[in-house]
Design a protein around this motif. Structure first.
Motif, PDB file in Angstrom:
ATOM      1  N   LEU A 155       0.824  -1.203   0.000  1.00 36.44           N
ATOM      2  CA  LEU A 155       0.000   0.000   0.000  1.00 36.44           C
ATOM      3  C   LEU A 155       0.864   1.262   0.000  1.00 36.44           C
ATOM      4  O   LEU A 155       0.709   2.138  -0.855  1.00 36.44           O
ATOM      5  CB  LEU A 155      -0.940  -0.001   1.210  1.00 36.44           C
ATOM      6  CG  LEU A 155      -1.842   1.217   1.380  1.00 36.44           C
ATOM      7  CD1 LEU A 155      -2.771   1.374   0.174  1.00 36.44           C
ATOM      8  CD2 LEU A 155      -2.653   1.123   2.667  1.00 36.44           C
ATOM      9  N   MET A 156       1.761   1.394   0.973  1.00 38.52           N
ATOM     10  CA  MET A 156       2.622   2.584   1.049  1.00 38.52           C
ATOM     11  C   MET A 156       3.715   2.347   2.077  1.00 38.52           C
ATOM     12  O   MET A 156       3.675   1.372   2.832  1.00 38.52           O
ATOM     13  CB  MET A 156       1.832   3.840   1.422  1.00 38.52           C
ATOM     14  CG  MET A 156       1.155   3.776   2.792  1.00 38.52           C
ATOM     15  SD  MET A 156       0.489   5.366   3.346  1.00 38.52           S
ATOM     16  CE  MET A 156       1.933   6.061   4.142  1.00 38.52           C
ATOM     17  N   ARG A 157       4.688   3.260   2.073  1.00 37.01           N
ATOM     18  CA  ARG A 157       5.730   3.264   3.097  1.00 37.01           C
ATOM     19  C   ARG A 157       5.697   4.606   3.807  1.00 37.01           C
ATOM     20  O   ARG A 157       5.335   5.623   3.222  1.00 37.01           O
ATOM     21  CB  ARG A 157       7.097   3.008   2.469  1.00 37.01           C
ATOM     22  CG  ARG A 157       7.239   1.594   1.905  1.00 37.01           C
ATOM     23  CD  ARG A 157       8.686   1.279   1.532  1.00 37.01           C
ATOM     24  NE  ARG A 157       8.810  -0.118   1.137  1.00 37.01           N
ATOM     25  CZ  ARG A 157       9.067  -0.530  -0.102  1.00 37.01           C
ATOM     26  NH1 ARG A 157       9.242   0.355  -1.068  1.00 37.01           N
ATOM     27  NH2 ARG A 157       9.183  -1.808  -0.375  1.00 37.01           N
ATOM     28  N   GLU A 158       6.078   4.582   5.072  1.00 34.25           N
ATOM     29  CA  GLU A 158       6.051   5.807   5.876  1.00 34.25           C
ATOM     30  C   GLU A 158       7.279   5.856   6.769  1.00 34.25           C
ATOM     31  O   GLU A 158       7.683   4.833   7.337  1.00 34.25           O
ATOM     32  CB  GLU A 158       4.780   5.859   6.731  1.00 34.25           C
ATOM     33  CG  GLU A 158       4.667   7.116   7.588  1.00 34.25           C
ATOM     34  CD  GLU A 158       3.406   7.145   8.448  1.00 34.25           C
ATOM     35  OE1 GLU A 158       3.078   8.228   8.966  1.00 34.25           O
ATOM     36  OE2 GLU A 158       2.767   6.078   8.601  1.00 34.25           O
ATOM     37  N   SER A 159       7.876   7.038   6.887  1.00 31.61           N
ATOM     38  CA  SER A 159       9.016   7.242   7.783  1.00 31.61           C
ATOM     39  C   SER A 159       8.702   8.393   8.733  1.00 31.61           C
ATOM     40  O   SER A 159       8.057   9.375   8.345  1.00 31.61           O
ATOM     41  CB  SER A 159      10.280   7.576   6.983  1.00 31.61           C
ATOM     42  OG  SER A 159      10.669   6.477   6.178  1.00 31.61           O
ATOM     43  N   LEU A 160       9.171   8.249   9.969  1.00 30.09           N
ATOM     44  CA  LEU A 160       8.977   9.296  10.976  1.00 30.09           C
ATOM     45  C   LEU A 160      10.197  10.210  11.044  1.00 30.09           C
ATOM     46  O   LEU A 160      11.326   9.789  10.781  1.00 30.09           O
ATOM     47  CB  LEU A 160       8.731   8.674  12.348  1.00 30.09           C
ATOM     48  CG  LEU A 160       7.468   7.838  12.523  1.00 30.09           C
ATOM     49  CD1 LEU A 160       7.315   7.459  13.992  1.00 30.09           C
ATOM     50  CD2 LEU A 160       6.241   8.576  12.030  1.00 30.09           C
ATOM     51  N   TYR A 161       9.937  11.463  11.424  1.00 31.17           N
ATOM     52  CA  TYR A 161      10.979  12.457  11.607  1.00 31.17           C
ATOM     53  C   TYR A 161      10.801  13.107  12.975  1.00 31.17           C
ATOM     54  O   TYR A 161       9.671  13.245  13.471  1.00 31.17           O
ATOM     55  CB  TYR A 161      10.898  13.548  10.533  1.00 31.17           C
ATOM     56  CG  TYR A 161      11.231  13.082   9.139  1.00 31.17           C
ATOM     57  CD1 TYR A 161      12.445  13.406   8.556  1.00 31.17           C
ATOM     58  CD2 TYR A 161      10.329  12.315   8.417  1.00 31.17           C
ATOM     59  CE1 TYR A 161      12.763  12.980   7.274  1.00 31.17           C
ATOM     60  CE2 TYR A 161      10.628  11.872   7.137  1.00 31.17           C
ATOM     61  CZ  TYR A 161      11.844  12.202   6.573  1.00 31.17           C
ATOM     62  OH  TYR A 161      12.155  11.769   5.309  1.00 31.17           O
ATOM     63  N   LEU A 162      11.890  13.510  13.551  1.00 29.73           N
ATOM     64  CA  LEU A 162      11.828  14.347  14.740  1.00 29.73           C
ATOM     65  C   LEU A 162      11.418  15.753  14.309  1.00 29.73           C
ATOM     66  O   LEU A 162      11.976  16.311  13.360  1.00 29.73           O
ATOM     67  CB  LEU A 162      13.181  14.397  15.430  1.00 29.73           C
ATOM     68  CG  LEU A 162      13.313  15.414  16.568  1.00 29.73           C
ATOM     69  CD1 LEU A 162      12.448  15.013  17.758  1.00 29.73           C
ATOM     70  CD2 LEU A 162      14.785  15.568  16.974  1.00 29.73           C
ATOM     71  N   SER A 163      10.434  16.321  14.989  1.00 23.17           N
ATOM     72  CA  SER A 163      10.021  17.708  14.751  1.00 23.17           C
ATOM     73  C   SER A 163      10.520  18.541  15.932  1.00 23.17           C
ATOM     74  O   SER A 163      10.047  18.375  17.055  1.00 23.17           O
ATOM     75  CB  SER A 163       8.496  17.788  14.632  1.00 23.17           C
ATOM     76  OG  SER A 163       8.065  19.128  14.588  1.00 23.17           O
ATOM     77  N   ALA A 164      11.490  19.423  15.666  1.00 24.06           N
ATOM     78  CA  ALA A 164      12.136  20.164  16.756  1.00 24.06           C
ATOM     79  C   ALA A 164      12.171  21.653  16.440  1.00 24.06           C
ATOM     80  O   ALA A 164      12.318  22.049  15.279  1.00 24.06           O
ATOM     81  CB  ALA A 164      13.559  19.657  16.960  1.00 24.06           C
ATOM     82  N   PRO A 165      12.016  22.508  17.447  1.00 24.25           N
ATOM     83  CA  PRO A 165      12.222  23.947  17.226  1.00 24.25           C
ATOM     84  C   PRO A 165      13.604  24.185  16.606  1.00 24.25           C
ATOM     85  O   PRO A 165      14.567  23.460  16.922  1.00 24.25           O
ATOM     86  CB  PRO A 165      12.121  24.538  18.631  1.00 24.25           C
ATOM     87  CG  PRO A 165      11.285  23.558  19.391  1.00 24.25           C
ATOM     88  CD  PRO A 165      11.649  22.207  18.846  1.00 24.25           C
ATOM     89  N   LYS A 166      13.716  25.176  15.750  1.00 24.48           N
ATOM     90  CA  LYS A 166      14.930  25.400  14.973  1.00 24.48           C
ATOM     91  C   LYS A 166      16.164  25.570  15.838  1.00 24.48           C
ATOM     92  O   LYS A 166      17.277  25.168  15.456  1.00 24.48           O
ATOM     93  CB  LYS A 166      14.742  26.629  14.074  1.00 24.48           C
ATOM     94  CG  LYS A 166      15.877  26.865  13.101  1.00 24.48           C
ATOM     95  CD  LYS A 166      15.574  28.049  12.207  1.00 24.48           C
ATOM     96  CE  LYS A 166      16.712  28.281  11.217  1.00 24.48           C
ATOM     97  NZ  LYS A 166      16.417  29.430  10.301  1.00 24.48           N
ATOM     98  N   ASP A 167      16.006  26.149  17.033  1.00 26.42           N
ATOM     99  CA  ASP A 167      17.170  26.403  17.883  1.00 26.42           C
ATOM    100  C   ASP A 167      17.422  25.284  18.900  1.00 26.42           C
ATOM    101  O   ASP A 167      18.291  25.420  19.772  1.00 26.42           O
ATOM    102  CB  ASP A 167      17.024  27.743  18.607  1.00 26.42           C
ATOM    103  CG  ASP A 167      15.747  27.805  19.444  1.00 26.42           C
ATOM    104  OD1 ASP A 167      14.945  26.842  19.397  1.00 26.42           O
ATOM    105  OD2 ASP A 167      15.531  28.831  20.113  1.00 26.42           O
TER     106      ASP A 167
END
Length: 302
Positions: A155-167
């Motif tokens: 069906l599909m593939r999915e990858s997770l990312y860390l979402s962090a404030p720029k600083d």
């Protein structure tokens, strides 16, 4: 003899009045009287004793009334079964272990199969999904593995990312691991299926602030400085960088850092029982649609 004639007969017998029965059946009195007469002619018997201003069931009419009511009840059951079958032909019951592949599948069905509807539920794990398929509680299952003894298509593939404030210090990394994240505090959306168990397993010392309301979570991710997670699923516009609902002054600029652990990457399969696929209909059409995407499956060429 037809069911309208039988229905008119039962209505007159129940109300004891041609006038009342005609009003109930939304036809004229003469038309109802003719319908009763035609029924009597077809059966070769008289069903009512007729007086100058009265109409009453005779002995034959009383004997036939239960059969007429049974016939109408059978007709109602047949119509209901037909309606249920029609709904099943248009409504797909899908069990999924994660939300993004369900949203992607739903978008495909809406785009390619107008009129089809999706009824979905989140299941605990692959075993629950396969059990529900086996018991015919769902038509299709979305799993991270090919279901044993069943037809499965990518069906599909999915990858997770860390979402962090720029600083944030972690935002400066080219990639991170779950070991790097363990002990941090995260804002987590509650309805993420098996991903939630994965986070608890891979970061046992992290503090998860769980928000069940997706819109509240979206708004908080725009304004809070807590860490979070994002996804490369094609059906998702990263809610934590969208500007709606937050002013430029309030919005936190975020960076998305790849998570390199294998657990952060999932391949999803759409699974169906072989006999359900062989029966054709909407289930088969959806499987054939997904299977026909080939290299168009999200994430295959990522």
């Amino acid at each position: 003899m037809n069911t309208d004639q039988v229905r008119h007969f039962v209505a007159v017998a129940r109300t004891g009045s041609v006038t009342a029965a005609a009003r109930e059946q939304h036809i004229s009195q003469p038309a109802l009287s003719r319908s009763i007469q035609h029924l009597e002619e077809d059966l070769g018997v008289s069903l009512f004793d007729r007086g100058k201003n009265s109409l009453a069931l005779n002995r034959v009419g009383r004997e036939l009334l239960p059969h007429a009511e049974e016939l109408l009840a059978a007709e109602r059951r047949m119509r209901q079964s037909s309606l249920d079958a029609s709904r099943r032909e248009r409504v797909l019951r899908v069990g999924t272990i994660a939300p993004a592949p369900l949203w992607y599948l739903t978008s495909l069905i809406v785009e390619r199969m107008p009129g089809a509807l999706v009824s979905s539920e989140m299941v605990g794990d692959e075993a629950d999904a396969e059990r529900a398929l086996f018991d015919s509680l769902i038509d299709l299952a979305i799993c991270t593995r090919e279901a044993s003894g069943m037809r499965s298509v990518l069906l599909m593939r999915e990858s997770l990312y860390l979402s962090a404030p720029k600083d944030h210090p972690l935002a400066q990394r080219e990639s991170v691991s779950f070991e790097d994240l363990d002990g941090e505090t995260f804002l987590l959306f509650g309805g993420i299926g098996f991903w939630g168990d994965m986070h608890r397993r891979t970061t046992p010392h992290a503090h998860m602030v769980v928000q069940e309301d997706r819109e509240v979570w979206r708004q908080l991710m725009r304004t809070t400085r807590m860490l979070g997670f994002s996804s490369d699923a094609p059906v998702l516009v990263r809610p934590d960088v969208a500007g709606a609902g937050a002013s430029d002054d309030d919005q936190v600029e975020r960076v998305f850092v790849p998570i390199r652990d294998p657990e952060a990457h999932a391949t999803f399969y759409l699974c169906v029982r072989e006999d359900a696929y062989a029966d054709g209909g909407l289930v088969r059409s959806v499987i054939d649609l997904v299977e026909g995407l080939g290299e168009g499956v999200p994430g295959v060429r990522a």
